[in-house]
Design a protein around this motif. Structure first.
Motif, PDB file in Angstrom:
ATOM      1  N   TRP A 131      28.610  14.157  -7.185  1.00 13.18           N
ATOM      2  CA  TRP A 131      28.362  14.837  -5.913  1.00 13.18           C
ATOM      3  C   TRP A 131      28.609  16.331  -6.049  1.00 13.18           C
ATOM      4  O   TRP A 131      29.563  16.765  -6.675  1.00 13.18           O
ATOM      5  CB  TRP A 131      29.271  14.264  -4.833  1.00 13.18           C
ATOM      6  N   GLU A 190      34.742  11.781  -6.905  1.00  9.17           N
ATOM      7  CA  GLU A 190      34.238  10.567  -6.262  1.00  9.17           C
ATOM      8  C   GLU A 190      35.119  10.106  -5.115  1.00  9.17           C
ATOM      9  O   GLU A 190      34.627   9.701  -4.058  1.00  9.17           O
ATOM     10  CB  GLU A 190      34.128   9.457  -7.312  1.00  9.17           C
ATOM     11  N   VAL A 209      34.802  11.843  -1.430  1.00 10.64           N
ATOM     12  CA  VAL A 209      33.484  11.819  -0.785  1.00 10.64           C
ATOM     13  C   VAL A 209      33.403  10.597   0.110  1.00 10.64           C
ATOM     14  O   VAL A 209      33.889   9.516  -0.235  1.00 10.64           O
ATOM     15  CB  VAL A 209      32.352  11.783  -1.840  1.00 10.64           C
ATOM     16  N   VAL A 230      27.283  16.823   0.875  1.00 17.03           N
ATOM     17  CA  VAL A 230      27.177  16.837  -0.577  1.00 17.03           C
ATOM     18  C   VAL A 230      25.860  16.206  -1.008  1.00 17.03           C
ATOM     19  O   VAL A 230      25.278  15.399  -0.279  1.00 17.03           O
ATOM     20  CB  VAL A 230      28.368  16.103  -1.238  1.00 17.03           C
ATOM     21  N   GLU A 231      25.411  16.599  -2.189  1.00 15.41           N
ATOM     22  CA  GLU A 231      24.173  16.073  -2.752  1.00 15.41           C
ATOM     23  C   GLU A 231      24.479  15.363  -4.070  1.00 15.41           C
ATOM     24  O   GLU A 231      25.328  15.819  -4.835  1.00 15.41           O
ATOM     25  CB  GLU A 231      23.180  17.206  -3.022  1.00 15.41           C
ATOM     26  N   TRP A 232      23.778  14.256  -4.334  1.00 15.95           N
ATOM     27  CA  TRP A 232      23.950  13.578  -5.612  1.00 15.95           C
ATOM     28  C   TRP A 232      23.110  14.294  -6.666  1.00 15.95           C
ATOM     29  O   TRP A 232      21.933  14.566  -6.452  1.00 15.95           O
ATOM     30  CB  TRP A 232      23.516  12.121  -5.505  1.00 15.95           C
TER      31      TRP A 232
END
Length: 578
Positions: free
Chosen positions: A165, A176, A179, A201-203
């Motif tokens: 993330w 991890e 999040v 958040v972006e993966w």
């Protein structure tokens, strides 16, 4: 109601290495005078460098003022030693790249304009900084590249892949276990956020370089647990240690320190690999070294050992991890001394919510200073926000009450009372204004006791980073002085000459000592006050705060208003006057 669910997406592979470093001692700022006794090292204070995605707000000014107050304090208490404050702007990263693209302008142009506003803020607030660093400067680029090459040469950088993330708003990779999923109560949209900051958040999955942060787990824990307590206030250090020792915590896993240039172009390229851009936080954290003259190859304004390490680093509580873990780990890898004290302060809020441009609840510091005066806002932010362990709520109504009840009614009123020519003429001789009465009456004892204890009390609170309590101790004495003069009533015809002497001596001493101590907070207003009292500029040092030791001075010749009446826009007073 927003629902939260812990994310379970996998992290990328991690490598570990044994740490071979030992942490350095990190004495508190209060020990600075003894630590500098046999050294040419100057006091070095830093603020976080401010991200240029938006204009400055009150929270930014708060950080600058804390560093400014302690730099002034060091210079005041150690006049033979230099004191340097550094502030500046953080100008690289994906967020800046996207904002510039949205505005259709080059990123550098965007940075130039906003960076200048942060300089304007420091100048407007009388922040006495010596260095303003920008991460787009050539000298900084050289320092970052040098750090990278040194880390690589020492075996602390390796190439790997990252899957996890990323918070664009915070410009950080999010562990991890930090999040969670939220559901928008209006739209029903589900998305992932950082549970630390609440930002989306972006993966991301990409190849990048990693820093062996895990190699420094034990030295960092030992440093954080040391008696010197490098992280202040202590509850924040305790919370960080508790989190780091929690089973499954990933804060000290190896850290991704680059982004593919295909995704991020606005930054410093990885040396010998232009296909990657150095992670913005690693870039940003090096600024403190850059400003201190690193890599000290000769000819710098600050050679090796002159400034580094920082005596005080002021940061917001939301970026502790970067300054208490990432920066110290890099320094350990480079065999450089660690910062002595990291002062982590709370946030300014409105309606108990952190100020942010997106929420539209940002207070404009320029407008506040223009209306209330620079020193009023300096004092307000340092008093109301001087307990770094807590957040502070910003309110125009609170500023108005503070100005009227504390500055105008206490300091201003007392100054006005003792500078009244009619009262001053009742003194049997001018020198009685600065001469201790031979007889101390029962009514004088409480005020005398407060004044005698005040310098040490004030300094003790500063040493423990309770700026609010330091200011409070001064105003406790000022309030007692106002009670004292109201009780003795030197303006009455029936008041004896000895009582007039007692009143004017103790009240003028209160203002003299208060003015000297508050020079750190209100440099201009205290100058006016001390000038009015006739205090010799050479007698405005800490050691001059002893009762009755202010020296000969010229009595005031006219009544003065140090804090004139101010009517806030929209107040009842203003409406009544219309």
């Amino acid at each position: 109601m927003v629902q939260l669910r812990v994310a379970t997406a996998p992290l990328g592979p991690r490598l570990r290495a044994a740490a071979a470093q030992t942490p350095r001692a990190c004495p508190l700022l209060a020990r600075q005078s003894s630590s500098l006794a046999s050294s040419d090292k100057q006091f070095y204070a830093t603020t976080p460098i401010f991200y240029v995605n938006a204009a400055p707000h009150i929270g930014h000014l708060h950080s600058q003022l804390l560093a400014d107050v302690y730099t002034r304090y060091s210079r005041w208490r150690n006049p033979d030693k230099g004191a340097v404050m550094c502030t500046g702007t953080d100008e690289h990263g994906l967020k800046i790249q996207r904002v510039a693209e949205a505005q259709g302008i080059p990123p550098k142009k965007l940075c130039d304009g906003v960076s200048e506003r942060f300089k304007d803020l420091a100048r407007a607030a009388n922040v006495d900084y010596q260095i303003f660093i920008r991460t787009t400067e050539e000298r900084h680029g050289r320092a970052v590249e040098h750090v990278w090459r040194e880390l690589d040469k020492r075996g602390y950088i390796y190439k790997s892949s990252y899957a996890g993330w990323y918070a664009v708003s915070d410009e950080t990779y999010v562990p991890e276990d930090a999040v969670g999923e939220v559901i928008d109560p209006k739209s029903g949209e589900k998305y992932m956020v950082s549970t630390e900051t609440g930002t989306r958040v972006e993966w991301m999955e990409e190849e990048n370089y990693k820093f062996r942060l895990s190699a420094f787990r034990e030295p960092l824990l030992e440093w954080l647990r040391s008696d010197a307590s490098p992280v202040q206030p202590p509850p924040r250090a305790d919370a960080l240690l508790a989190e780091l020792t929690r089973p499954g915590n990933t804060f000290l896993d190896d850290l991704s320190i680059s982004r593919p240039a295909s995704r991020l172009t606005w930054g410093i390229s990885v040396p010998e690999d232009p296909g990657h851009t150095i992670y913005v936080w690693i870039d940003a954290l090096v600024n403190y070294l850059t400003a201190a003259g690193y890599p000290w190859q000769g000819g710098e304004a600050f050679e090796k050992g002159k400034l580094w390490p920082p005596d005080l680093q002021v940061v917001g509580k939301d970026i502790i991890r970067f300054h208490a873990l990432y920066l110290p780990a890099v320094l350990l890898a480079l065999d450089l001394p660690l910062p002595k004290t990291l002062l982590t302060h709370g946030h300014w809020t409105m309606d108990s919510m952190k100020m942010s441009k997106s929420r539209g609840n940002v207070a404009d510091p320029f407008e506040a200073m223009q209306f209330w005066g620079v020193d009023t806002i300096r004092m307000y932010l340092m008093w109301w926000g001087g307990n770094s362990g807590k957040d502070a709520d910003y309110s125009t109504a609170t500023i108005e009450r503070f100005y009227k009840k504390d500055l105008e009614a206490q300091v201003g009123n007392l100054a006005s009372r003792i500078t009244t020519p009619k009262v001053l003429k009742k003194l049997e001789s001018p020198e009685l204004l600065w001469t201790m009465p031979t007889t101390i009456e029962e009514d004088d004892k409480k005020l005398l006791g407060l004044l005698q204890a005040l310098p040490a009390t004030y300094e003790r609170h500063l040493a423990t980073f309770r700026v609010d309590e330091a200011i409070q101790s001064v105003f406790d004495a000022v309030r007692e002085a106002n009670w004292h003069i109201s009780h003795v009533q030197p303006w009455l015809k029936t008041t004896s000459p000895s009582a007039v002497h007692r009143a004017l001596f103790f009240e003028s001493e209160t203002l003299r000592i208060a003015g000297i101590l508050l020079q750190l907070i209100m440099p201009e207003k205290t100058k006016v006050l001390l000038d009015v009292l006739g205090v010799d500029p050479a007698r405005r040092r800490f050691e001059d705060c002893e009762v009755g030791k202010g020296g000969e001075r010229t009595p005031p010749t006219e009544r003065v208003q140090v804090f004139p009446t101010v009517v806030a826009p929209g107040s009842a007073t203003e409406e009544k006057g219309k």
